[in-house]
Design a protein around this motif. Structure first.
Motif, PDB file in Angstrom:
ATOM      1  N   ASP A 660       0.781  -1.185  -0.203  1.00 25.75           N
ATOM      2  CA  ASP A 660      -0.100  -0.122  -0.163  1.00 25.75           C
ATOM      3  C   ASP A 660       0.877   1.358   0.011  1.00 25.75           C
ATOM      4  O   ASP A 660       1.981   1.328   0.354  1.00 25.75           O
ATOM      5  CB  ASP A 660      -1.038   0.096   1.201  1.00 25.75           C
ATOM      6  N   VAL A 661       0.354   2.274  -0.402  1.00 26.94           N
ATOM      7  CA  VAL A 661       0.989   3.831  -0.359  1.00 26.94           C
ATOM      8  C   VAL A 661       0.189   4.756   0.116  1.00 26.94           C
ATOM      9  O   VAL A 661      -1.005   4.865  -0.242  1.00 26.94           O
ATOM     10  CB  VAL A 661       1.338   4.060  -1.920  1.00 26.94           C
ATOM     11  N   ALA A 662       0.619   5.531   1.140  1.00 23.76           N
ATOM     12  CA  ALA A 662       0.022   6.467   1.789  1.00 23.76           C
ATOM     13  C   ALA A 662       0.890   7.592   1.726  1.00 23.76           C
ATOM     14  O   ALA A 662       2.060   7.753   2.156  1.00 23.76           O
ATOM     15  CB  ALA A 662      -0.489   6.166   3.175  1.00 23.76           C
ATOM     16  N   LEU A 663       0.274   8.675   1.304  1.00 30.56           N
ATOM     17  CA  LEU A 663       0.992  10.079   1.432  1.00 30.56           C
ATOM     18  C   LEU A 663       0.212  11.154   1.966  1.00 30.56           C
ATOM     19  O   LEU A 663      -0.785  11.435   1.563  1.00 30.56           O
ATOM     20  CB  LEU A 663       1.418  10.533  -0.170  1.00 30.56           C
ATOM     21  N   LEU A 664       0.969  12.046   2.816  1.00 30.47           N
ATOM     22  CA  LEU A 664       0.355  13.195   3.630  1.00 30.47           C
ATOM     23  C   LEU A 664       1.244  14.220   3.076  1.00 30.47           C
ATOM     24  O   LEU A 664       2.378  14.220   3.366  1.00 30.47           O
ATOM     25  CB  LEU A 664       0.216  12.969   5.046  1.00 30.47           C
ATOM     26  N   LEU A 665       0.708  15.163   2.497  1.00 27.77           N
ATOM     27  CA  LEU A 665       1.460  16.460   1.995  1.00 27.77           C
ATOM     28  C   LEU A 665       0.891  17.931   2.414  1.00 27.77           C
ATOM     29  O   LEU A 665      -0.248  17.829   2.568  1.00 27.77           O
ATOM     30  CB  LEU A 665       1.508  16.397   0.377  1.00 27.77           C
ATOM     31  N   LEU A 666       1.825  18.653   3.306  1.00 29.60           N
ATOM     32  CA  LEU A 666       1.288  19.762   3.764  1.00 29.60           C
ATOM     33  C   LEU A 666       2.048  21.284   3.247  1.00 29.60           C
ATOM     34  O   LEU A 666       3.281  21.043   3.076  1.00 29.60           O
ATOM     35  CB  LEU A 666       1.211  19.770   5.167  1.00 29.60           C
ATOM     36  N   ARG A 667       1.412  22.017   2.657  1.00 28.86           N
ATOM     37  CA  ARG A 667       2.217  23.236   2.029  1.00 28.86           C
ATOM     38  C   ARG A 667       1.732  24.418   3.385  1.00 28.86           C
ATOM     39  O   ARG A 667       0.880  24.801   3.418  1.00 28.86           O
ATOM     40  CB  ARG A 667       1.616  23.913   0.787  1.00 28.86           C
ATOM     41  N   TYR A 668       3.156  24.901   3.904  1.00 33.39           N
ATOM     42  CA  TYR A 668       2.803  25.741   4.938  1.00 33.39           C
ATOM     43  C   TYR A 668       3.042  27.134   4.425  1.00 33.39           C
ATOM     44  O   TYR A 668       3.912  27.636   3.628  1.00 33.39           O
ATOM     45  CB  TYR A 668       3.955  25.621   5.994  1.00 33.39           C
ATOM     46  N   ASP A 669       1.962  28.152   4.501  1.00 35.44           N
ATOM     47  CA  ASP A 669       1.671  29.210   3.741  1.00 35.44           C
ATOM     48  C   ASP A 669       1.831  30.447   4.981  1.00 35.44           C
ATOM     49  O   ASP A 669       2.316  31.369   4.458  1.00 35.44           O
ATOM     50  CB  ASP A 669       0.219  29.428   3.253  1.00 35.44           C
ATOM     51  N   GLY A 670       1.720  30.124   6.090  1.00 39.16           N
ATOM     52  CA  GLY A 670       1.669  31.013   7.232  1.00 39.16           C
ATOM     53  C   GLY A 670       0.313  31.753   7.163  1.00 39.16           C
ATOM     54  O   GLY A 670      -0.420  31.863   6.250  1.00 39.16           O
ATOM     55  N   MET A 671       0.048  32.449   8.308  1.00 42.80           N
ATOM     56  CA  MET A 671      -1.300  32.696   8.489  1.00 42.80           C
ATOM     57  C   MET A 671      -1.129  34.574   8.063  1.00 42.80           C
ATOM     58  O   MET A 671      -0.273  35.205   8.604  1.00 42.80           O
ATOM     59  CB  MET A 671      -1.738  32.688  10.004  1.00 42.80           C
ATOM     60  N   ARG A 672      -2.073  34.864   7.232  1.00 41.33           N
ATOM     61  CA  ARG A 672      -2.361  36.140   6.761  1.00 41.33           C
ATOM     62  C   ARG A 672      -2.578  37.138   7.786  1.00 41.33           C
ATOM     63  O   ARG A 672      -1.992  38.196   7.941  1.00 41.33           O
ATOM     64  CB  ARG A 672      -3.548  36.221   5.743  1.00 41.33           C
ATOM     65  N   VAL A 673      -3.538  36.975   8.786  1.00 39.52           N
ATOM     66  CA  VAL A 673      -3.701  37.687  10.031  1.00 39.52           C
ATOM     67  C   VAL A 673      -3.423  36.695  11.062  1.00 39.52           C
ATOM     68  O   VAL A 673      -4.411  36.013  11.536  1.00 39.52           O
ATOM     69  CB  VAL A 673      -5.258  38.231   9.930  1.00 39.52           C
ATOM     70  N   ARG A 674      -2.334  36.999  12.017  1.00 39.20           N
ATOM     71  CA  ARG A 674      -2.230  36.081  13.056  1.00 39.20           C
ATOM     72  C   ARG A 674      -3.224  36.341  14.323  1.00 39.20           C
ATOM     73  O   ARG A 674      -3.671  37.672  14.358  1.00 39.20           O
ATOM     74  CB  ARG A 674      -0.873  36.292  13.634  1.00 39.20           C
ATOM     75  N   PRO A 675      -3.531  35.245  14.831  1.00 46.85           N
ATOM     76  CA  PRO A 675      -4.633  35.498  16.006  1.00 46.85           C
ATOM     77  C   PRO A 675      -3.800  36.388  17.240  1.00 46.85           C
ATOM     78  O   PRO A 675      -2.883  36.163  17.471  1.00 46.85           O
ATOM     79  CB  PRO A 675      -4.876  33.961  16.693  1.00 46.85           C
ATOM     80  N   THR A 676      -4.728  37.037  17.925  1.00 49.04           N
ATOM     81  CA  THR A 676      -4.202  37.919  18.925  1.00 49.04           C
ATOM     82  C   THR A 676      -4.897  37.111  20.157  1.00 49.04           C
ATOM     83  O   THR A 676      -6.106  36.811  20.327  1.00 49.04           O
ATOM     84  CB  THR A 676      -4.829  39.414  18.901  1.00 49.04           C
ATOM     85  N   ARG A 677      -3.958  36.948  21.377  1.00 50.89           N
ATOM     86  CA  ARG A 677      -4.615  36.320  22.430  1.00 50.89           C
ATOM     87  C   ARG A 677      -4.247  36.934  23.773  1.00 50.89           C
ATOM     88  O   ARG A 677      -3.332  37.951  23.964  1.00 50.89           O
ATOM     89  CB  ARG A 677      -3.771  34.854  22.493  1.00 50.89           C
ATOM     90  N   ALA A 678      -5.142  36.723  24.866  1.00 57.21           N
ATOM     91  CA  ALA A 678      -4.920  37.369  26.276  1.00 57.21           C
ATOM     92  C   ALA A 678      -5.339  36.221  27.163  1.00 57.21           C
ATOM     93  O   ALA A 678      -6.499  35.618  26.725  1.00 57.21           O
ATOM     94  CB  ALA A 678      -5.569  38.776  26.245  1.00 57.21           C
ATOM     95  N   SER A 679      -4.869  36.267  28.195  1.00 56.52           N
ATOM     96  CA  SER A 679      -5.249  35.127  28.891  1.00 56.52           C
ATOM     97  C   SER A 679      -5.441  35.789  30.591  1.00 56.52           C
ATOM     98  O   SER A 679      -4.859  36.798  30.811  1.00 56.52           O
ATOM     99  CB  SER A 679      -4.428  34.050  29.069  1.00 56.52           C
ATOM    100  N   TRP A 680      -6.072  35.196  31.472  1.00 55.47           N
ATOM    101  CA  TRP A 680      -6.350  35.478  32.696  1.00 55.47           C
ATOM    102  C   TRP A 680      -6.696  34.522  33.709  1.00 55.47           C
ATOM    103  O   TRP A 680      -7.468  33.698  33.349  1.00 55.47           O
ATOM    104  CB  TRP A 680      -7.675  36.736  32.763  1.00 55.47           C
ATOM    105  N   THR A 681      -5.815  34.525  34.800  1.00 49.50           N
ATOM    106  CA  THR A 681      -6.378  33.283  35.791  1.00 49.50           C
ATOM    107  C   THR A 681      -7.375  33.900  36.812  1.00 49.50           C
ATOM    108  O   THR A 681      -7.276  35.132  37.458  1.00 49.50           O
ATOM    109  CB  THR A 681      -4.985  33.123  36.629  1.00 49.50           C
ATOM    110  N   VAL A 682      -8.400  33.104  36.809  1.00 49.44           N
ATOM    111  CA  VAL A 682      -9.661  33.752  37.629  1.00 49.44           C
ATOM    112  C   VAL A 682      -9.596  33.531  39.070  1.00 49.44           C
ATOM    113  O   VAL A 682      -9.330  31.969  39.515  1.00 49.44           O
ATOM    114  CB  VAL A 682     -10.845  33.105  37.152  1.00 49.44           C
TER     115      VAL A 682
END
Length: 855
Positions: A660-682
């Motif tokens: 059998d043959v299995a192939l997984l191919l990914l082209r990495y483009d980078g994100m056009r708009v990167r997510p902005t994150r913030a976190s808080w310990t409650v």
């Protein structure tokens, strides 16, 4: 030779009638007359009329007529130029071809007032079997196209003699033609059977003795083909047909036999070689398409044919496997009208002549100028052969061979086509069965693989899976693409040892387990280690190899873990391609406490990652190193703008696969708009929810999100409240802003999944939180994390933001509630978010940085 024919039969005239192509009349194909004899027979006899020839053909048994009986038929018998009827002439009409073949009739005319005697009748009936073999080899259609005055195709080439074996004494009388066929001078023949057996090929003597040995004889008719060696060393084929006569008490009395030379019916050395080549090609054909290609390769050029088609017969449909040439314009209109995406598929009744040939089941040949419907005549204007393909007592398909220029069909070629049809029919049935089994195995395999791939932020993934063609059992190759929180994605490819249902079962279990461990938030080495311990605990003899990659689609970081699998391939944006040197561990299921170290790699926009199984780069004909080198070259040459085309280029064009043959191919483009994150310990304070709302409000105002503020604060309140009320331990609030949506998530240490109530009583003080979250969010859900879970909700933005790739990604630092004093270890330090790296202690399999996110 003509004199011999008449001498052997003891008659004045011998003629052959054959059935015409329409099957409505018997036509005179050949006549042999004695010198000075002027007898003539009609050129044709309608099957629907009354005549000795038509009556014998319809009845399927010999008809012997005395002069008186013949006269009762009227003026339709033998004539002379002087008289329309000839008194005192006897006639015999013998149908040619048994088992419903209905080839025609052999007619003999004799000047015998009392009719043809019994002994001559016996010899002529045996002789008729040899004539039928010659007619079948020549083809009735070919015979009817000959002008009567030309030399015949059957009678003149048929060298035949007779003998009588007296069973009580074992003595034999044989005419000179029999002795000439055996190469024995008349003066040397002593009347013993052993004298004839002495020139036979030793391998054929047992079969001959079973026919001629008096002690082994039984009543009835026997036939046999055998070989003799003439004095000059020539090998010759002879055909024997014999009939045993019994006495009144039922004991065998004597044998009447006819021997004819049948070498002309045997294929030539070139034809034998052609059949051998075709047999060898069909032996390796595992699909219907392979069978068609083998037939085209073996027959088209040697026969000089212009067109060739091989089709299966499924119900009333002709399912074409191969056409040569494969262009629609090269075929008649009915074929072009039925053309589908690749090959035509048309009902057989669209070609009535073809349908009739398939019903009869006999090879049919039409010469140049034959009256055929355009759908057939256009295939072979210079000649057409229709070969029904028999197998298992039925017709399973058809092979059409057409010639552009005038083509002469000889008896040897007809024998060749008949032999070919049998070979192809058996191969077609075998290939169809293999196709069905292979399709079943493939369906099972594909049902255990992802039905579709997710859309990935910042990249494109494509996969290919090809089952083995040399074996029919399901394989153990698998792949998976797993979206993870925080812009991560996991790529997995693996291969379970062996090809069996057990291997497929293990494959399905391993794929499910790795997906579950990855979604829980474990780092790559832990995911693979857990899967390893699971497989060890299954108590199976099978093991598996695996390559696992965790990609950060925002930062372009990748972490690889390899368990006995081949190395991944990396293509840089400039086209440079090489194996990625990933430190490996043992295969899964071998050592319970095995370590699986991680290897880091940085990704630039346009980088291609290829994960593959060894079936792509290794086989019995291809060394692993050479296969990897070829794959790297193909990956380097391919156009990265088309990931699907890159995958196809890596697979190549080899249709014969040992694995059998299995192939997984990914082209990495980078994100056009990167997510902005913030976190808080409650903190677990009486006004904790208020502080969480204030943090959310400050963060959203800083991000410029105003329109969705009220909805976001309500979702924040409900998520935080549920975590504080129903769990113990640390609660953490995470905000993520992407280009078009806001994600609000709360982590807590409880593994229990929240359950939405089906109904809420008006007097109840709780139970409405999840209903509110569901109502206010575009989507919501819960995912397990290592040591707890995350409950989240997403809100679509009315005005999607646009940012440059370099836009700030971090939110404001966490600020403790008013009047609160920091306690060490309970609050995230300023500037350190979930994406911040920390250092891990060095140890086996613990090299390099590790992230805390999703752990």
């Amino acid at each position: 030779m003509t004199g011999h024919v008449l001498t052997f039969t003891g008659t004045a005239l011998v003629a052959v009638y054959v059935l015409d192509a329409e099957g409505v009349e018997l036509r005179l194909a050949e006549t042999v007359r004695g010198a000075g004899r002027s007898y003539a027979l009609p050129a044709r006899y309608p099957l629907s009329g009354r005549s000795p020839v038509a009556d014998a053909f319809r009845a399927g048994r010999p008809l012997w007529l005395t002069p008186t009986e013949l006269a009762a038929y009227g003026p339709i018998g033998p004539t002379t130029p002087e008289t329309p009827t000839t008194p005192g002439v006897s006639l015999g009409a013998l149908p040619l071809g048994g088992d419903g073949k209905g080839l025609g009739c052999l007619v003999v005319v004799d000047e015998a007032p009392g009719g043809i005697d019994a002994d001559r009748r016996g010899f002529i009936e045996l002789y008729a079997h040899h004539v039928a073999a010659g007619v079948e080899a020549a083809g009735p259609q070919a015979l009817t196209q000959r002008r009567p005055e030309l030399p015949g195709l059957t009678l003149d080439r048929l060298r035949v003699g007779s003998f009588v074996l007296y069973l009580d004494s074992g003595r034999m009388t044989a005419d000179t033609q029999v002795l000439d066929l055996f190469g024995i001078p008349a003066e040397d023949f002593d009347g013993r059977v052993e004298t004839l057996l002495a020139v036979a090929v030793p391998d054929d003597i047992p079969a001959l003795m079973s026919v001629l040995e008096p002690d082994l004889l039984t009543s009835g008719t026997a036939q046999l083909e055998f070989r003799i060696r003439r004095p000059n060393g020539e090998l010759r084929w002879l055909g024997l047909r014999a009939r045993v006569e019994t006495a009144a008490d039922g004991t065998p009395r004597r044998m009447l036999g006819v021997i004819a030379e049948t070498s002309y019916l045997r294929p030539t050395a070139d034809e034998v070689s052609l059949v051998q080549r075709l047999s060898a090609a069909l032996a390796g054909a595992t699909t219907v398409r392979d069978v068609g290609r083998a037939v085209v390769g073996a027959l088209r050029d040697p026969l000089g044919a212009g067109r060739l088609a091989v089709a299966e017969l499924q119900a009333d449909q002709l399912v074409v496997g191969v056409l040569a040439p494969a262009e629609p314009a090269a075929w008649p209109e009915v074929w072009r009208a039925a053309w589908r995406s690749e090959w035509p598929e048309l009902p057989s009744h669209a070609l009535p002549t073809l349908a009739e040939a398939l019903r009869e089941g006999q090879v049919s040949i039409w010469p140049e100028g034959a009256d055929l419907e355009p759908g057939l005549g256009g295939i072979g204007p210079g000649g057409l052969a229709v070969l029904p393909l028999p197998a298992d007592g039925r017709i399973v398909g058809v092979c059409l061979i057409g010639w552009e220029e005038r083509h002469e069909f000889g008896p040897e070629e007809r024998s060749l086509l008949t032999a070919t049809a049998g070979l192809v029919g058996q191969a077609l049935v075998r290939a169809h069965a293999l196709d069905a089994e292979h399709e079943l195995a493939t369906m099972l395999q594909r049902s255990l693989l992802p039905r579709k791939l997710p859309e990935l932020p910042g990249g494109v993934a494509v996969t290919r899976y090809l089952p083995a063609t040399m074996g029919l059992e399901v394989g153990g190759d698998w792949y998976d693409v797993i979206p993870l929180p925080d812009g991560h994605v996991a790529l997995v490819i693996g291969d379970v040892q062996g090809h069996s249902a057990a291997a497929a079962t293990i494959m399905g279990q391993m794929r499910t387990a790795i997906r579950a461990y990855a979604v829980e938030g474990h780092p790559p080495d832990v995911v693979v280690a857990h899967a390893n311990r699971l497989l060890v605990g299954m108590e199976t003899d099978l093991f598996a190899t695996c390559c696992y990659a965790d990609l950060d689609m925002e930062e372009g970081e990748a972490w690889f873990v390899r368990a006995g699998h081949i190395q991944p391939l990396l293509r840089q944006p400039d086209g440079t391609t090489a194996e990625l040197d990933v430190e490996g561990g043992p295969p899964l299921g071998v050592v319970a406490d095995a370590e699986f170290p991680m290897t880091a790699a940085g990704l630039s926009s346009g980088t291609l990652i290829a994960l593959l199984t060894d079936g792509l780069v290794e086989s019995a004909r291809l060394d692993l190193d050479d296969g990897v080198r070829r794959a790297c070259q193909a990956l380097g040459r391919a156009d990265p703008s088309d990931p699907g085309g890159v995958a196809d280029a890596l697979l190549g064009g080899d249709s014969r696969r040992d694995d059998d043959v299995a192939l997984l191919l990914l082209r990495y483009d980078g994100m056009r708009v990167r997510p902005t994150r913030a976190s808080w310990t409650v903190w677990r304070l009486p006004d904790a929810v208020m502080h969480a709302r204030r943090f959310t409000a400050r963060t959203l105002r800083n991000w410029g999100v105003e329109d969705e503020m009220d909805v976001a604060l309500l979702v924040t309140s409900e998520l935080v409240t549920n975590a504080l009320v129903h769990t113990r331990g640390e609660v953490r609030l995470n905000l993520t802003l992407t280009a078009d949506r806001l994600r609000i998530a709360v982590n807590d240490p409880s593994p229990r999944t929240p359950v939405k109530p089906t109904t809420v009583d008006w007097e109840a003080t709780g139970g409405r939180g999840l209903l509110l979250i569901e109502a206010m969010s575009q989507t919501w859900g819960s995912v397990p994390l290592s040591g707890g879970k995350q409950v989240w909700g997403e809100i679509n933005l009315s005005s999607p933001r646009e940012e440059s790739p370099g836009a700030a990604r971090e939110g404001p630092p966490e600020v403790p509630p008013e009047g609160h004093t920091d306690r060490p270890g309970e609050q995230t330090p300023e500037g350190l978010t979930d994406r911040s790296p920390v250092e891990l202690p060095e140890g086996p399999g613990r090299k390099g940085p590790r992230r805390r996110a999703r752990r």
